[in-house]
Design a protein around this motif. Structure first.
Motif, PDB file in Angstrom:
ATOM      1  N   LEU A  45     -13.239  11.404  64.476  1.00 33.75           N
ATOM      2  CA  LEU A  45     -13.896  10.632  63.428  1.00 33.75           C
ATOM      3  C   LEU A  45     -14.278  11.548  62.269  1.00 33.75           C
ATOM      4  O   LEU A  45     -14.036  11.228  61.094  1.00 33.75           O
ATOM      5  CB  LEU A  45     -15.136   9.927  63.980  1.00 33.75           C
ATOM      6  CG  LEU A  45     -16.002   9.171  62.953  1.00 33.75           C
ATOM      7  CD1 LEU A  45     -15.203   8.090  62.255  1.00 33.75           C
ATOM      8  CD2 LEU A  45     -17.237   8.580  63.639  1.00 33.75           C
ATOM      9  N   GLY A  46     -14.892  12.686  62.589  1.00 32.95           N
ATOM     10  CA  GLY A  46     -15.256  13.634  61.541  1.00 32.95           C
ATOM     11  C   GLY A  46     -14.035  14.159  60.813  1.00 32.95           C
ATOM     12  O   GLY A  46     -14.019  14.233  59.577  1.00 32.95           O
ATOM     13  N   ASP A  56     -11.163  12.735  60.413  1.00 31.12           N
ATOM     14  CA  ASP A  56     -10.596  11.687  59.566  1.00 31.12           C
ATOM     15  C   ASP A  56     -11.371  11.522  58.260  1.00 31.12           C
ATOM     16  O   ASP A  56     -10.834  10.990  57.280  1.00 31.12           O
ATOM     17  CB  ASP A  56     -10.561  10.352  60.323  1.00 31.12           C
ATOM     18  CG  ASP A  56      -9.532  10.346  61.444  1.00 31.12           C
ATOM     19  OD1 ASP A  56      -8.682  11.260  61.472  1.00 31.12           O
ATOM     20  OD2 ASP A  56      -9.586   9.442  62.299  1.00 31.12           O
ATOM     21  N   HIS A  57     -12.627  11.943  58.266  1.00 32.36           N
ATOM     22  CA  HIS A  57     -13.440  11.901  57.045  1.00 32.36           C
ATOM     23  C   HIS A  57     -13.451  13.248  56.322  1.00 32.36           C
ATOM     24  O   HIS A  57     -14.257  13.448  55.409  1.00 32.36           O
ATOM     25  CB  HIS A  57     -14.872  11.484  57.381  1.00 32.36           C
ATOM     26  CG  HIS A  57     -15.038  10.003  57.587  1.00 32.36           C
ATOM     27  ND1 HIS A  57     -14.947   9.094  56.549  1.00 32.36           N
ATOM     28  CD2 HIS A  57     -15.293   9.275  58.718  1.00 32.36           C
ATOM     29  CE1 HIS A  57     -15.144   7.866  57.031  1.00 32.36           C
ATOM     30  NE2 HIS A  57     -15.349   7.951  58.331  1.00 32.36           N
ATOM     31  N   GLY A  58     -12.592  14.170  56.740  1.00 30.11           N
ATOM     32  CA  GLY A  58     -12.465  15.434  56.035  1.00 30.11           C
ATOM     33  C   GLY A  58     -13.304  16.576  56.564  1.00 30.11           C
ATOM     34  O   GLY A  58     -13.390  17.633  55.920  1.00 30.11           O
ATOM     35  N   LEU A 106     -21.706  14.162  57.047  1.00 30.98           N
ATOM     36  CA  LEU A 106     -21.365  12.907  56.360  1.00 30.98           C
ATOM     37  C   LEU A 106     -22.604  12.033  56.152  1.00 30.98           C
ATOM     38  O   LEU A 106     -22.643  10.871  56.573  1.00 30.98           O
ATOM     39  CB  LEU A 106     -20.313  12.141  57.177  1.00 30.98           C
ATOM     40  CG  LEU A 106     -18.993  12.890  57.433  1.00 30.98           C
ATOM     41  CD1 LEU A 106     -18.168  12.173  58.498  1.00 30.98           C
ATOM     42  CD2 LEU A 106     -18.198  13.036  56.138  1.00 30.98           C
ATOM     43  N   ILE A 115     -22.538   8.246  54.692  1.00 29.79           N
ATOM     44  CA  ILE A 115     -21.907   7.115  55.394  1.00 29.79           C
ATOM     45  C   ILE A 115     -22.908   6.545  56.394  1.00 29.79           C
ATOM     46  O   ILE A 115     -22.977   6.986  57.544  1.00 29.79           O
ATOM     47  CB  ILE A 115     -20.613   7.537  56.103  1.00 29.79           C
ATOM     48  CG1 ILE A 115     -19.662   8.227  55.120  1.00 29.79           C
ATOM     49  CG2 ILE A 115     -19.922   6.318  56.729  1.00 29.79           C
ATOM     50  CD1 ILE A 115     -18.375   8.723  55.750  1.00 29.79           C
ATOM     51  N   LEU A 127     -21.784   5.219  60.014  1.00 29.26           N
ATOM     52  CA  LEU A 127     -20.981   6.154  60.787  1.00 29.26           C
ATOM     53  C   LEU A 127     -21.049   5.862  62.293  1.00 29.26           C
ATOM     54  O   LEU A 127     -20.050   5.974  63.008  1.00 29.26           O
ATOM     55  CB  LEU A 127     -21.442   7.581  60.503  1.00 29.26           C
ATOM     56  CG  LEU A 127     -20.457   8.720  60.769  1.00 29.26           C
ATOM     57  CD1 LEU A 127     -19.167   8.542  59.981  1.00 29.26           C
ATOM     58  CD2 LEU A 127     -21.107  10.064  60.415  1.00 29.26           C
ATOM     59  N   GLN A 158     -18.801   3.005  63.092  1.00 28.73           N
ATOM     60  CA  GLN A 158     -17.409   3.450  63.062  1.00 28.73           C
ATOM     61  C   GLN A 158     -17.051   4.192  64.346  1.00 28.73           C
ATOM     62  O   GLN A 158     -15.961   4.011  64.900  1.00 28.73           O
ATOM     63  CB  GLN A 158     -17.170   4.362  61.857  1.00 28.73           C
ATOM     64  CG  GLN A 158     -17.236   3.673  60.509  1.00 28.73           C
ATOM     65  CD  GLN A 158     -16.902   4.624  59.375  1.00 28.73           C
ATOM     66  OE1 GLN A 158     -16.117   5.556  59.534  1.00 28.73           O
ATOM     67  NE2 GLN A 158     -17.511   4.399  58.218  1.00 28.73           N
TER      68      GLN A 158
END
Length: 362
Positions: free
Chosen positions: A26-27, A29-31, A71, A74, A77, A80
């Motif tokens: 997940l992290g 995928d968010h960069g 993040l 968000i 999160l 998600q």
């Protein structure tokens, strides 16, 4: 044992590495880099790639803390994250839930599963009048990660329900202790639960009609069922590889969790007679009974080791008329009763870790 110590024992246990992979992905995928995600967790890349790896609860908490800090912009999160925990993420526990005969049995099993696998909240299910209340306790968690974990665990439950049922569970109400957040977060919750939550409540819980618990469990989501079949096939193939008609028959035995078809049913699906099917199997050096035993014996052992099911629950999910018949079959496979097999293989510790809360539908 004090209430505090008891609560700690329920959530503070070693857990499979799959949860760390979900959160790290997940992290990523968010960069967020993998190294930043794993900082101060004690989790190495090697451990992350080990399918049998395990981590401590405090390591997962630190991983979540890293994700939140990386993040902060968000606010959804946790939601998600929860939607990334699929039935197959739970391994054989997912099979155990999918093969439950009724929704009530599945809910009770899922509640135990969450408390034994990746959940950091403490899940409880109880019947109150004509409603089922599913609650999530979180006061034992560090304040800075508490809301994320609540959101994650509740979203994971919703995802599990939808994949098993093939459709959303119709909630009557969803309660949250948190103050009402911004409109976009409220909308995210409403989209997830199918109903607008009420905020500032006494507990974090969801309610739905108890009458639903008596319904037979419908066909699961086809994609989920296929993934579950694939997982079980790998387990059985690891014991003995099959090809040809024998492989097709064994695959069919794994396709519908909770329902083991007989030879007549499989032959009809293959558009041949049972006599012809028997002849094909004989030519390959196999029998229908041997294939059925391969499937049942492998799943029985895995359900004991990985899912800590009772003998009655295993018998029910493998299509036995009663637990006595299952115990006799297990003795034939292993040369000992399942209780002795558990003791000799050290399979009782995990089941004993959590006080068993039997959920009975009235």
């Amino acid at each position: 044992m004090s209430a505090r110590a008891s609560a700690k024992s329920i959530w503070d246990f070693r857990r499979g590495i799959a949860t760390a992979r979900v959160l790290t992905q997940l992290g990523f995928d968010h960069g967020v880099s993998v190294d930043n995600m794993l900082r101060h967790t004690g989790i190495t890349r090697t451990l992350l790639d080990d399918p049998k790896g395990e981590i401590e609860a405090h390591q997962e908490v630190q991983l979540i803390r890293n994700l939140i800090h990386a993040l902060p912009h968000i606010p959804t999160l946790g939601l998600q994250a929860g939607t990334r925990y699929h039935v197959t993420t739970y391994g054989l526990w997912g099979y155990a839930v999918m093969s439950s005969p009724t929704l009530g049995s599945a809910v009770g099993m899922a509640s135990r599963m969450l408390n034994l696998t990746f959940s950091l909240t403490i899940s409880e299910v109880e019947q109150i009048g004509d409603l089922i209340q599913s609650s999530f306790q979180s006061d034992h968690l560090p304040p800075d990660v508490r809301q994320f974990i609540l959101d994650r665990d509740r979203a994971a439950v919703i995802t599990l329900q939808r994949e098993i049922l093939g459709h959303p569970l119709p909630y009557r109400a969803v309660h949250m202790r948190r103050a009402e957040p911004s409109a976009d977060i409220v909308e995210a919750y409403t989209s997830l639960f199918g109903i607008r939550p009420t905020f500032g409540q006494a507990r974090d819980c969801a309610l739905f009609d108890a009458a639903l618990m008596h319904e037979r469990l419908p066909q699961a989501d086809p994609h989920t069922a296929a993934l579950c079949e694939q997982m079980c096939r790998k387990l059985v193939d690891a014991r003995k590889t099959r090809t040809g008609v024998a492989a097709s028959v064994r695959d069919r035995l794994l396709r519908t969790p909770g329902h083991i078809p007989d030879m007549e049913e499989i032959a009809a699906e293959m558009k041949i007679t049972s006599r012809t099917l028997r002849r094909h199997l004989t030519a390959e050096g196999a029998t229908f009974r041997a294939l059925l035993e391969e499937v049942r014996s492998t799943l029985a052992e895995e359900l004991m080791a990985s899912a800590s099911l009772t003998h009655g629950e295993i018998a029910e999910r493998l299509g036995y008329a009663d637990v006595t018949t299952f115990i006799e079959a297990f003795r034939r496979w292993k040369g000992m009763p399942p209780s002795e097999f558990r003791r000799s293989n050290g399979l009782t510790a995990q089941a004993a870790r959590i006080p068993r809360r039997r959920f009975a539908v009235r």
